[in-house]
Design an enzyme around this catalytic site. Sequence first.
Site, PDB file in Angstrom:
ATOM      1  N   GLY A   1       0.796  -1.274  -0.015  1.00 14.18           N
ATOM      2  CA  GLY A   1       0.015   0.009   0.131  1.00 14.18           C
ATOM      3  C   GLY A   1       0.854   1.158  -0.035  1.00 14.18           C
ATOM      4  O   GLY A   1       0.431   2.197  -0.616  1.00 14.18           O
ATOM      5  N   THR A   2       1.930   1.277   0.701  1.00 13.53           N
ATOM      6  CA  THR A   2       2.848   2.324   0.693  1.00 13.53           C
ATOM      7  C   THR A   2       3.458   2.607  -0.583  1.00 13.53           C
ATOM      8  O   THR A   2       3.509   3.736  -1.210  1.00 13.53           O
ATOM      9  CB  THR A   2       4.146   2.011   1.609  1.00 13.53           C
ATOM     10  OG1 THR A   2       3.527   1.870   2.902  1.00 13.53           O
ATOM     11  CG2 THR A   2       5.167   3.279   1.518  1.00 13.53           C
TER      12      THR A   2
ATOM     13  N   GLN B   1      -7.725   1.695   5.271  1.00 12.41           N
ATOM     14  CA  GLN B   1      -8.344   1.314   6.604  1.00 12.41           C
ATOM     15  C   GLN B   1     -10.038   0.905   6.166  1.00 12.41           C
ATOM     16  O   GLN B   1     -10.582   0.358   6.869  1.00 12.41           O
ATOM     17  CB  GLN B   1      -8.550   2.327   7.664  1.00 12.41           C
ATOM     18  CG  GLN B   1      -7.022   2.599   8.358  1.00 12.41           C
ATOM     19  CD  GLN B   1      -6.649   1.352   9.027  1.00 12.41           C
ATOM     20  OE1 GLN B   1      -7.602   0.621   9.479  1.00 12.41           O
ATOM     21  NE2 GLN B   1      -5.305   1.006   9.231  1.00 12.41           N
TER      22      GLN B   1
ATOM     23  N   SER C   1      -4.184  -1.517   0.707  1.00 12.41           N
ATOM     24  CA  SER C   1      -3.346  -2.518   0.889  1.00 12.41           C
ATOM     25  C   SER C   1      -3.776  -3.703   1.518  1.00 12.41           C
ATOM     26  O   SER C   1      -4.837  -3.576   2.662  1.00 12.41           O
ATOM     27  CB  SER C   1      -2.462  -2.005   2.203  1.00 12.41           C
ATOM     28  OG  SER C   1      -1.288  -2.736   2.608  1.00 12.41           O
ATOM     29  N   ALA C   2      -3.621  -4.966   1.089  1.00 15.59           N
ATOM     30  CA  ALA C   2      -4.399  -6.093   1.330  1.00 15.59           C
ATOM     31  C   ALA C   2      -4.402  -6.536   2.745  1.00 15.59           C
ATOM     32  O   ALA C   2      -5.313  -7.232   3.117  1.00 15.59           O
ATOM     33  CB  ALA C   2      -3.915  -7.155   0.385  1.00 15.59           C
ATOM     34  N   HIS C   3      -3.084  -6.582   3.480  1.00 16.90           N
ATOM     35  CA  HIS C   3      -3.078  -6.957   4.634  1.00 16.90           C
ATOM     36  C   HIS C   3      -3.930  -6.083   5.693  1.00 16.90           C
ATOM     37  O   HIS C   3      -4.178  -6.735   6.865  1.00 16.90           O
ATOM     38  CB  HIS C   3      -1.712  -6.924   5.346  1.00 16.90           C
ATOM     39  CG  HIS C   3      -1.110  -5.581   5.639  1.00 16.90           C
ATOM     40  ND1 HIS C   3      -1.095  -5.157   6.967  1.00 16.90           N
ATOM     41  CD2 HIS C   3      -0.464  -4.723   4.838  1.00 16.90           C
ATOM     42  CE1 HIS C   3      -0.537  -3.795   6.966  1.00 16.90           C
ATOM     43  NE2 HIS C   3      -0.264  -3.569   5.531  1.00 16.90           N
TER      44      HIS C   3
ATOM     45  N   CYS D   1       5.178   7.986  23.956  1.00 14.03           N
ATOM     46  CA  CYS D   1       5.896   7.353  25.185  1.00 14.03           C
ATOM     47  C   CYS D   1       5.953   5.850  24.584  1.00 14.03           C
ATOM     48  O   CYS D   1       5.409   4.959  25.107  1.00 14.03           O
ATOM     49  CB  CYS D   1       5.050   7.272  26.252  1.00 14.03           C
ATOM     50  SG  CYS D   1       4.662   8.957  27.080  1.00 14.03           S
TER      51      CYS D   1
END
Length: 479
Positions: free
Chosen positions: A69-70, A177, A194-196, A320
Site C-alpha cells: 500500500g505504501t 483502512q 493494502s491487502a493486509h 511514550c
Amino acid sequence: MPYFDAASSQPLHPVARQALTAALDEGWADPARLHREGRRARILLDAAREAAAEAVGCRPDELVFTPSGTQALHTGIAGATAARHRVGRGLVVSAVEHSAVLHAAAAHERDGGTVSEVPVERSGAVAPRRYAASLANGTALACLQSANHEVGTVQPVAEVAGTCREAAVPLLVDAAQSLGWGPVDGPWSLLAASAHKWGGPGGVGMLVVRKGVRFDPPGPADAREAGRSPGFENIPAIVAAAASLRAVQEEAAAEAPRLRRLVDRIRTRVPELVPDVEVVGDPVRRLPHLVTFSCLYVDGEALLHALDRAGFSVSSGSSCTSSTLTPSHVLRAMGVLSEGNVRVSLPPGTTEEEVDGFLRALPEAVTAVRDAAGVPAASRGGASAAVEEAGAAEDGGKEAAVTVDALGRLCPVPVIELAKVIGDVPVGGVVTVLADDDAARLDIPAWCGMRGHEYLGVDADGTTYRVRRSAEQGGRGMS
C-alpha cells in the site's frame, strides 16, 4: 489471547488462505508468456483484477497491483504530480494522513514542489470548506484518507471529491483502512489500498487511476501492470488479496453493526472504569471496529506491556513508545491528549466476552502503571481528590506560585509533576512547568481541561508553561 490490533494488520482470512494455497500450484508461471502455464497464470491474474475492481467500484484496466500500500501511495502521488507539472506543483494533504503520504509530500517539497496541509477539527475530520479553500491555482493533486488509521474518524471524501472535481484537481484517496468495509463514495480520481489491512496477505497493494486522469509513472518504464508497478507479479498473493477483499465486503453488512456495538461499549465503559481518560475521534462518523483513548499520567509503552501481559494485543499513538519520542502527528493535529494512548481495533469475529475481559483488565493495568510512575492518589480523578484539594485551597499558608523543572524528562513526567504540586498553590495561584518534551504541548493543556484548571499558555521559548489553579477540580473523564 485476543488480538485487538486489526488496524495495523488483519489475520489472514480463511478465503485468502484457501485462494493462496490453490494459486501456488496454478499461478507460478510468467503471465506474459503464451505457453499453457503462462496462460493459466494470466487467467488467474485477470480474474483477480476483475474481482478487485468490482470491490473497489472501478474498471479492471484502471487497477494495478503493487508490492504494498505504501508503494501504491508513493507511486500515485509521484505519477499524478509529474503528469500535471504544467498546471503547477502544489500538493494538498490533510494533517492526519498516513505517514506514507506525508513522507511522499516531504519528498515532493524537497524536489521543488509546494505542500499545503489542511488542519482538522478536534474529531480528526477535515472541514470540506476548509479543504476547498486550500485548492489554489497551481494545485496538481489533493490527497485525503477515507478513514483515519489511528482514531477511526471517517473523512467527508465524497464532499471533498466533488469540490476537487469542480476545481479540476484530481483527488487521491488512501482507502487502506476502509476498503474492507465497502467501496469509497464520490468522484475521486486515484485510490490506494493494502491487502493486509482486510485479511489478505502482506506484500500486495492496489493503485487505481481513473480513465482520463493524467498520470506519468515514476522510474524506468516497465511492461508489467500498465507500466505503473514494475516487476514480476506475485500472482498467488494477488489472487488471495482479491478473493479476501470480496469476502470481507460481503461479510461487512453483518459484521460492521456487531463490532460497532462492541466498540460503543468500550467508548462508554472506559471513562466510567478509568479516571482521567479522553476518548478521541468522532463518536458517530467512524470505522465500526476502532476506538482510541488516552489516559493521564500513563506511560504508553508501559501500558501496552501491561495489557499484553494481561493477554490483550493493542497498539498506541502515544509519544511514550520505544519507536518514537514525539507525539503521534494525528493526535497532535487533533489537539488531544497523547500520553497513555491506546488504540483498540477489533478483528472480525471478536466476541462480547473478549471485550468484557479487556474492560476488566484495563483498570488494573492503568492503576499499576500509574502506581509505578509515583502518581499520588490525590492527583487522580474522584471525589477524594476534589475534597483534599478543596481543603488545601482553604489553607492560606501555601505559596502563591510554584515552579516545576521537568526539562529533559519525557511524558508523562511533566504532567505527573504538575499534578503533584497543584495543591501547593491557593486557588488563583500559578504553577510554572519547565518542559522540553514535545508531548507537553498537547498534554499540559489537555490535563488542564480534564482537571478543571486554567491553561495560561506557553512562552515564546516553547518550554515554559503556566497553569492557574481553579476552584473547580473534578476528576472527570472526557469523551
